[in-house]
Design a protein around this motif. Sequence first.
Motif: not given
Length: 308
Positions: A19-33, A94-104
């Motif tokens: 789970c953590l690896e899928s979050v930390l592997g996001q292409t959107h980098q501006d994250l706080e976990v 999460l897929d690595p693109r999930k957060i970046a996609h929804q931020v867009e």
Amino acid sequence: MRISVVIPCYNVEDYIRPCLESVLGQTHQDLEVICVDDGSTDGTQRIIEEVRSANPARLSVIQQTNRGAAAARNKGLQHATGEYLQLMDADDLLDPRKIAHQVELTATLDKPDIIAGSYTIQNADGSIMRHHIYDKPGLDVWFNLMHADLGNTVSNLWKRSSVIGAGAWNEEQYSSQEYDLMFRMLRNGARAEFDPVSLTTVRKRLSGSISQTNVAENWVRYVELRSRMLEHLRASSTARDIQPYTQFLFDSIRVLYHHDRKSAIELHDRSLPKNFVPGPSPTTGRTYLFFHRLFGFRIAQRIWRIFA
């Protein structure tokens, strides 16, 4: 845009690392976990610390005594600074693109309060149970909400200010938590939009899920919440056709009857209009409706139990 990822964790040593690896592997980098360890007694805390040691600037850990997932999310929310929230259950991915996609999407959709995300359900053995995709035009947010079909905790993206404005998570609500929250948000005037791209995997466990225990209590909470939704729609909308929502509540009460007869009768008498006439639906067939017309709800249910 900063996104705050909040992960409540309780005895999830078999799930938390991927789970953590899928979050930390996001292409959107501006994250706080933010991991909230909710009093785990297994190896969960050790695994989180191992991952944190490799990502000290992006991952923080909060410890609390065991109070449940809603309380853990509220604790994480107190420390979150992002404009939007990505909420995780510790066994989901999460897929690595999930957060970046929804931020867009937040930009193209004028920053809605909720993005209801499509998702994939994975069985405990790793096989795919189904893909749930929001690709039909003209979806009715309130209709989907009532049918528990407005995404889920993990597939959605949540505007932090709107979550706070609705009172955050109800720590006394032991099931249907995200739908209770989304109802309060929409009742406050929040706007929800659908995301047709599935980039979230919801993993089923063999045991330990709240949906696998206390079935009768879960159904009571489910029906009570739909009763509040219907009451709000009746009071707030004169143009909306209420019949489909009332029918769905009736069908839900019929399911509850099989688990808790007394609560079903009480909710039927309290929540449905005296002049309500049910129609056919996937749950309620014409034979049942014949008995209902003749004898009313209570006797029709008794007869139907014999047939069932």
